[in-house]
Write an enzyme that holds these catalytic residues in place. Structure first.
Site, PDB file in Angstrom:
ATOM      1  N   TYR A  81      -0.398  -8.571  -2.051  1.00 16.16           N
ATOM      2  CA  TYR A  81      -0.597  -9.466  -0.920  1.00 16.16           C
ATOM      3  C   TYR A  81      -1.332 -10.751  -1.333  1.00 16.16           C
ATOM      4  CZ  TYR A  81       0.777  -6.400   2.955  1.00 16.16           C
ATOM      5  OH  TYR A  81       1.476  -5.629   3.850  1.00 16.16           O
ATOM      6  N   LYS A 134       1.686   4.638  -7.999  1.00 17.37           N
ATOM      7  CA  LYS A 134       3.006   4.755  -8.628  1.00 17.37           C
ATOM      8  C   LYS A 134       2.775   4.666 -10.134  1.00 17.37           C
ATOM      9  CE  LYS A 134       7.524   5.025  -8.374  1.00 17.37           C
ATOM     10  NZ  LYS A 134       8.256   6.193  -7.853  1.00 17.37           N
ATOM     11  N   ASP A 178       6.149   7.643  -3.355  1.00 18.74           N
ATOM     12  CA  ASP A 178       7.404   8.133  -2.774  1.00 18.74           C
ATOM     13  C   ASP A 178       7.252   9.582  -2.320  1.00 18.74           C
ATOM     14  OD1 ASP A 178       7.111   8.769  -5.468  1.00 18.74           O
ATOM     15  OD2 ASP A 178       9.231   8.555  -5.972  1.00 18.74           O
ATOM     16  N   ASP A 217      -0.049  -0.265   3.674  1.00 24.16           N
ATOM     17  CA  ASP A 217       0.658  -0.897   4.790  1.00 24.16           C
ATOM     18  C   ASP A 217       1.808   0.002   5.233  1.00 24.16           C
ATOM     19  OD1 ASP A 217       1.517  -2.977   6.575  1.00 24.16           O
ATOM     20  OD2 ASP A 217       3.110  -3.432   5.140  1.00 24.16           O
ATOM     21  N   ASP A 263       1.966   2.938   8.693  1.00 23.68           N
ATOM     22  CA  ASP A 263       2.962   2.891   9.773  1.00 23.68           C
ATOM     23  C   ASP A 263       3.622   4.256   9.929  1.00 23.68           C
ATOM     24  OD1 ASP A 263       2.595   0.187  10.362  1.00 23.68           O
ATOM     25  OD2 ASP A 263       4.759  -0.181  10.544  1.00 23.68           O
TER      26      ASP A 263
HETATM   27  C1  IPM Z   1      -0.645  -4.728   9.119  1.00 20.75           C
HETATM   28  C2  IPM Z   1       0.450  -5.739   9.268  1.00 20.75           C
HETATM   29  C3  IPM Z   1       0.124  -6.951   8.386  1.00 20.75           C
HETATM   30  C4  IPM Z   1       0.067  -6.474   6.951  1.00 20.75           C
HETATM   31  C5  IPM Z   1       1.094  -8.128   8.533  1.00 20.75           C
HETATM   32  C6  IPM Z   1       1.246  -8.559   9.965  1.00 20.75           C
HETATM   33  C7  IPM Z   1       0.712  -9.271   7.655  1.00 20.75           C
HETATM   34  O1  IPM Z   1       1.679  -5.188   8.965  1.00 20.75           O
HETATM   35  O2  IPM Z   1      -1.807  -5.052   9.435  1.00 20.75           O
HETATM   36  O3  IPM Z   1      -0.346  -3.618   8.692  1.00 20.75           O
HETATM   37  O4  IPM Z   1       1.104  -6.369   6.300  1.00 20.75           O
HETATM   38  O5  IPM Z   1      -1.029  -6.194   6.483  1.00 20.75           O
HETATM   39 MG    MG Z   2       1.606  -3.114   8.590  1.00 23.63          MG
END
Ligand code: IPM
Ligand code: MG
Length: 352
Positions: free
Chosen positions: A143, A188, A220, A244, A248
């Site tokens: 990032y 990884k 993975d 990240d 999710d």
């Molecule tokens: C998160 C989001 C952010 C990230 C984006 C919006 C830049 O997906 O906070 O997880 O990738 O960190």
């Molecule tokens: Mg995210």
């Protein structure tokens, strides 16, 4: 002077509505637990682009630095989708993480009993109290690495220093010590040199935490294990990009993304607290957003930045109680009272 100074970054979309509910609940907790809070507001994201031309104005950074903690709603929306990359709302989010040195991102994935049926994973796989804490490194890796573009190619760089890995590993081990003393480090290392350094460093830090059971998992495999057997996890520590993606995935195991909170910590008192969901522009202004993730983020703030653990617990208990009978549309089930964003905030306050 108030005991705590909090900067509000309401942001875009449903951001303002959900942050308003979180403020209501924080005020109620302050009254009940005898402390005082003073608020200031600043711009971040699309609203900042509209007002100043940039997603993260200097004034916003200054205000956040001068406060005890920050509550963030959400940023972004289709209105700003055609902005160039470095001037998008998301760039403001990355910018504030960097500017405040928020290197440790805590993303708990928990199932609130009454919401178990909302998970797409079978009951017997989730068990009765799924509770995973993902610790994501937040200010390094791909990032923030060097990137560039040639005529017909582009590159991004994953780079970690020993110091960066050490400090995030310590946050994760410290958390594991307060929980079930189990830590999974995700990398990884079968492919990436930066992951090999990550793994070596985590092993080095583990010597200071002999009570914590440490294991390593390739990313993975971890993605697969999270849906195969989430109960095996307690704390997971991983890099910015892997965190990240995995957070999710873990949020969906818990059923509703509208329920999950997060903390971004700097090592000092200052932290930034936000729901993990986005700005949901499609429902903005309709009063139907679920404010509970933001309210639960306030609980995390009370615990990790303001040293008010009892207030944190009281808010979490109030949320669980309210959920027995009341739901915003995103988590609605037959037989419940369907409530608005504002009503949900009021109910949590009343329960407190
Ligand atoms: C998160 C989001 C952010 C990230 C984006 C919006 C830049 O997906 O906070 O997880 O990738 O960190
Ligand atoms: Mg995210």
């Amino acid at each position: 002077m108030a005991d705590y100074k909090i900067t509000l970054l309401k942001g875009d979309g449903i951001g303002p509505e959900i942050v308003n509910q979180a403020v209501k609940v924080l005020d109620k907790a302050a009254e009940k637990f005898n402390f005082t809070v003073e608020y200031d507001e600043a711009l971040l994201g699309g609203c900042a682009i509209d007002a100043t031309g940039v997603p993260l104005p200097d004034e916003t950074v200054a205000k956040c630095k001068a406060s005890d903690s920050v509550i963030l709603g959400a940023v972004g929306g289709p209105k700003w989708d055609n902005q160039p990359g470095n001037n998008r709302p998301e760039a403001g989010l990355l910018g504030i993480r960097g500017a405040l040195g928020l290197f440790a991102n805590l993303r708990p994935s928990v199932i609130f009993g009454p919401l178990k049926s909302a998970s797409p994973i079978k009951d017997e796989i989730i068990g009765d109290n799924m509770d995973i804490m993902i610790v994501r490194e937040l200010t390094g890796g791909i990032y923030f690495g060097e990137r560039g573009r040639g005529d017909d190619f582009a590159w991004d760089t994953e780079k970690y220093s020993v110091a960066e890995v050490e400090r995030i590993a310590r946050v994760a081990f410290d958390l594991a010590m307060k929980r079930n003393k189990k830590l999974t480090s995700v990398d990884k290392a079968n492919v990436l040199e930066s992951s090999r350094l990550w793994r070596e460093t985590v092993i080095k830090v583990s010597k200071d935490y002999p009570e914590v059971e440490l294991n390593h998992m390739y990313v993975d495999n971890c993605a697969m294990q999270l849906v195969r057997n989430p109960k095996q996890f307690d704390v997971i520590v991983t890099s910015n990009i892997f965190g990240d993606i995995l957070s999710d995935e873990a949020s969906m195991i818990a059923g509703s993304i509208g329920m999950l909170a997060s903390a971004s910590l700097s090592g000092g008192k200052l932290g930034l607290y936000e729901p993990i969901h986005g700005s949901a522009p499609d429902i903005a202004g309709k009063g139907i957003a679920n404010p509970l993730a933001t309210i639960l983020s306030v609980a995390m703030m009370l615990r990790y930045s303001l040293n008010q653990p009892e207030a944190a617990e009281a808010i979490e208990a109030a949320v669980s109680k309210v959920l027995l009978n009341n739901r915003t549309p995103d988590i609605y089930e037959d037989g419940m009272n369907k409530v608005s964003c504002d009503q949900m905030g009021d109910l949590v306050c009343a329960e407190l």
